[in-house]
Design a protein around this motif. Structure first.
Motif, PDB file in Angstrom:
ATOM      1  N   ARG A  35      31.306  43.754  33.282  1.00 42.21           N
ATOM      2  CA  ARG A  35      29.785  43.693  33.955  1.00 42.21           C
ATOM      3  C   ARG A  35      29.263  42.613  33.601  1.00 42.21           C
ATOM      4  O   ARG A  35      28.671  41.811  34.434  1.00 42.21           O
ATOM      5  CB  ARG A  35      28.935  44.797  33.167  1.00 42.21           C
ATOM      6  N   ASP A  36      29.125  41.819  32.534  1.00 47.72           N
ATOM      7  CA  ASP A  36      28.658  40.734  32.042  1.00 47.72           C
ATOM      8  C   ASP A  36      29.636  39.471  31.912  1.00 47.72           C
ATOM      9  O   ASP A  36      29.058  38.363  31.363  1.00 47.72           O
ATOM     10  CB  ASP A  36      27.863  40.816  30.742  1.00 47.72           C
ATOM     11  N   ASN A  37      30.716  39.533  32.521  1.00 49.21           N
ATOM     12  CA  ASN A  37      31.699  38.396  32.422  1.00 49.21           C
ATOM     13  C   ASN A  37      32.018  38.080  31.111  1.00 49.21           C
ATOM     14  O   ASN A  37      32.360  37.038  30.475  1.00 49.21           O
ATOM     15  CB  ASN A  37      30.909  37.311  33.051  1.00 49.21           C
ATOM     16  N   ASN A  38      31.924  39.118  29.975  1.00 46.14           N
ATOM     17  CA  ASN A  38      32.340  38.738  28.618  1.00 46.14           C
ATOM     18  C   ASN A  38      33.967  39.052  28.513  1.00 46.14           C
ATOM     19  O   ASN A  38      34.390  38.524  27.509  1.00 46.14           O
ATOM     20  CB  ASN A  38      31.753  39.720  27.650  1.00 46.14           C
ATOM     21  N   PHE A  39      34.282  39.800  29.318  1.00 47.44           N
ATOM     22  CA  PHE A  39      35.786  40.026  29.056  1.00 47.44           C
ATOM     23  C   PHE A  39      36.454  39.837  30.652  1.00 47.44           C
ATOM     24  O   PHE A  39      35.886  39.892  31.699  1.00 47.44           O
ATOM     25  CB  PHE A  39      35.943  41.508  28.965  1.00 47.44           C
ATOM     26  N   GLN A  40      37.714  39.339  30.464  1.00 45.79           N
ATOM     27  CA  GLN A  40      38.422  39.364  31.811  1.00 45.79           C
ATOM     28  C   GLN A  40      39.719  39.902  31.652  1.00 45.79           C
ATOM     29  O   GLN A  40      40.498  39.881  30.678  1.00 45.79           O
ATOM     30  CB  GLN A  40      38.979  37.725  32.046  1.00 45.79           C
ATOM     31  N   LEU A  41      39.947  40.791  32.564  1.00 44.18           N
ATOM     32  CA  LEU A  41      41.308  41.813  32.757  1.00 44.18           C
ATOM     33  C   LEU A  41      42.274  41.046  33.251  1.00 44.18           C
ATOM     34  O   LEU A  41      42.307  40.631  34.203  1.00 44.18           O
ATOM     35  CB  LEU A  41      40.906  43.079  33.450  1.00 44.18           C
ATOM     36  N   VAL A  42      43.355  40.766  32.161  1.00 48.87           N
ATOM     37  CA  VAL A  42      44.562  39.933  32.702  1.00 48.87           C
ATOM     38  C   VAL A  42      45.864  40.791  32.413  1.00 48.87           C
ATOM     39  O   VAL A  42      46.773  40.159  33.051  1.00 48.87           O
ATOM     40  CB  VAL A  42      44.572  38.553  31.832  1.00 48.87           C
ATOM     41  N   ALA A  43      45.893  41.969  31.746  1.00 51.30           N
ATOM     42  CA  ALA A  43      47.130  42.548  31.568  1.00 51.30           C
ATOM     43  C   ALA A  43      46.848  44.097  31.403  1.00 51.30           C
ATOM     44  O   ALA A  43      45.597  44.411  30.867  1.00 51.30           O
ATOM     45  CB  ALA A  43      47.791  41.958  30.424  1.00 51.30           C
ATOM     46  N   GLY A  44      47.856  44.819  31.357  1.00 55.30           N
ATOM     47  CA  GLY A  44      47.722  46.335  31.119  1.00 55.30           C
ATOM     48  C   GLY A  44      49.052  46.938  31.109  1.00 55.30           C
ATOM     49  O   GLY A  44      49.934  46.390  31.515  1.00 55.30           O
ATOM     50  N   ALA A  45      48.983  47.963  30.327  1.00 54.74           N
ATOM     51  CA  ALA A  45      50.098  49.089  30.438  1.00 54.74           C
ATOM     52  C   ALA A  45      49.265  50.419  30.535  1.00 54.74           C
ATOM     53  O   ALA A  45      48.855  51.075  29.886  1.00 54.74           O
ATOM     54  CB  ALA A  45      50.643  49.329  28.986  1.00 54.74           C
ATOM     55  N   PHE A  46      49.230  50.558  31.729  1.00 59.02           N
ATOM     56  CA  PHE A  46      48.074  51.391  32.381  1.00 59.02           C
ATOM     57  C   PHE A  46      48.641  52.984  32.502  1.00 59.02           C
ATOM     58  O   PHE A  46      47.556  53.835  32.598  1.00 59.02           O
ATOM     59  CB  PHE A  46      47.599  51.054  33.827  1.00 59.02           C
ATOM     60  N   ASP A  47      49.649  53.220  32.472  1.00 59.00           N
ATOM     61  CA  ASP A  47      50.350  54.508  32.773  1.00 59.00           C
ATOM     62  C   ASP A  47      51.666  54.547  31.923  1.00 59.00           C
ATOM     63  O   ASP A  47      52.366  53.802  31.661  1.00 59.00           O
ATOM     64  CB  ASP A  47      50.375  54.691  34.131  1.00 59.00           C
ATOM     65  N   ILE A  48      51.877  55.932  31.487  1.00 57.80           N
ATOM     66  CA  ILE A  48      53.069  56.323  30.886  1.00 57.80           C
ATOM     67  C   ILE A  48      54.395  56.164  31.962  1.00 57.80           C
ATOM     68  O   ILE A  48      55.449  56.198  31.633  1.00 57.80           O
ATOM     69  CB  ILE A  48      53.036  58.033  30.538  1.00 57.80           C
ATOM     70  N   ASP A  49      54.023  56.132  33.078  1.00 52.48           N
ATOM     71  CA  ASP A  49      54.819  55.873  34.330  1.00 52.48           C
ATOM     72  C   ASP A  49      54.803  54.500  34.745  1.00 52.48           C
ATOM     73  O   ASP A  49      54.037  53.964  35.114  1.00 52.48           O
ATOM     74  CB  ASP A  49      54.645  56.930  35.589  1.00 52.48           C
TER      75      ASP A  49
END
Length: 392
Positions: A35-49
């Motif tokens: 929301r406030d540009n405090n974080f930038q989403l650059v990676a993830g392990a989003f799912d067990i699949d």
């Protein structure tokens, strides 16, 4: 009032574990963090699949090579990059919280974790030790505490507007699980499995929310002893769907010795959407806040007409207006509350990276540990026939 100006010098490079497609909580984490540009989403392990997780990550504009099959791979690979993640949010079933949080801290990452932080006080103390050793921030998403009027209540109690606090009545008693919903809803099924959810459902899933809110309102709150009774009303459940807790408090600057707290935590309050309410009774006045009407708070002074305090109003304490986003009269909700917390997490993380630690409150690793201890004590009391148990 907050106008969207930056709170950290550079957005914190951020990853997620869990929170993929179908997650009940993943979207609000991302919305609040971004929301406030405090974080930038650059990676993830989003799912067990892994395949499903990669597809979902790409739909969030995360680079395909940074959509990982599991959190261990993500931590290892991101550590090799000059632009690797600096923080991670954990939005998995409860059983994974401790192992992922511990691994993240060991990897030198800041953490935002869903509650409960872990299953036992021994695990919680281990995370406290690691966070302090690594000088990393651990934030716990007690999201309702980000509402502005919780800060107003904190300031009113601090300044003596209510007098000495004597009684607190708190509840989080919704009705959505009044039938065996877990038979048809996979997102609900794990919540009643002790191996995945931990030693409690109603106490851990909803009861800890009002517990942290009163801790946010009264930082000097200390529990002396408590008693708890709990049970599963819906046949076949291994964990309770309803619980009652009574607590006695120790005295402090703002709390009368022997002050009493009553808590109702439930998922079978038929017809209720949330029924998440806090009433704080002092020697001079009382406050009452309802999370379904979070922009108003009832303020009742003995011998005077009742009044309703409004979010964003000029008569509130400055501390309650600093995170106001759209001015008084407009309704704010849970997304704004979470955004306020994520902004606090970002400031705490950025300050920690500089070696700065100020008097700045947010739901931290010790708050998460307090929730675990409370659950343990409630379970201990209930298993001994609702006996009184000492808290320390």
């Amino acid at each position: 009032m907050y106008y969207g100006e930056k709170r950290v010098e550079e957005p914190i490079r951020w990853g997620m574990v869990g929170g993929g497609k179908g997650s009940q909580i993943g979207y609000i984490h991302r919305s609040a963090a971004l929301r406030d540009n405090n974080f930038q989403l650059v990676a993830g392990a989003f799912d067990i699949d892994p395949a499903r997780g990669k597809t979902f990550g790409e739909s969030l504009h995360v680079a395909p090579e940074r959509c990982y099959p599991d959190y261990k791979t993500m931590f290892a690979e991101e550590a090799k990059r000059p632009d690797g993640i600096q923080a991670v949010s954990i939005a998995t079933p409860n059983s994974m919280h401790y192992e992922v949080c511990k691994a993240a801290l060991e990897a030198g990452l800041h953490v935002v974790c869903e509650k409960p932080l872990c299953f036992t006080s021994a695990e919680a103390n281990d995370l406290i030790r690691l966070a302090e050793e690594k000088k990393r921030v651990v934030g716990v998403t007690y999201g309702y505490s980000g509402h502005q009027l919780i800060q107003q209540a904190r300031q009113m109690i601090k300044h003596g507007d209510l007098g000495e606090i004597r009684i607190i009545n708190m509840s989080f008693a919704f009705g959505g699980y009044n039938v065996k919903i877990e038979e048809t809803n996979p997102a609900a099924k794990w919540r009643f499995d002790p191996k995945k959810a931990g030693p409690s459902f109603a106490l851990g899933d909803v009861g800890t929310h009002p517990l942290f809110i009163i801790e946010a309102m009264m930082p000097d709150l200390q529990i002396d002893n408590l008693m708890c009774t709990k049970r599963a009303f819906v046949e076949g459940r291994e964990l309770e769907d309803n619980a009652f807790v009574i607590m006695n408090l120790k005295g402090s600057e703002h709390i009368q010795a022997g002050a009493q707290v009553y808590c109702w935590a439930s998922s079978i309050n038929s017809g209720a959407r949330h029924y998440h309410k806090i009433r704080v009774v002092g020697s001079k006045a009382s406050l009452e806040w309802d999370d379904e009407r979070p922009n108003q708070m009832l303020y009742e002074v003995e011998g005077e007409p009742s009044r309703v305090l409004e979010r964003g109003a000029g008569y509130l304490y400055d501390e309650a207006r600093v995170e106001d986003r759209i001015g008084g009269g407009h309704a704010e909700g849970l997304f704004e509350a979470w955004s306020n917390l994520y902004a606090r997490f970002a400031v705490a993380m950025a300050d920690a990276d500089k070696g700065v630690y100020g008097d700045f409150w947010y739901p931290d690793v010790k708050a998460g540990a307090q929730g675990i201890k409370w659950i343990e004590k409630c379970v201990e009391s209930a298993e001994h026939g609702a006996a009184w148990v000492d808290y320390d």
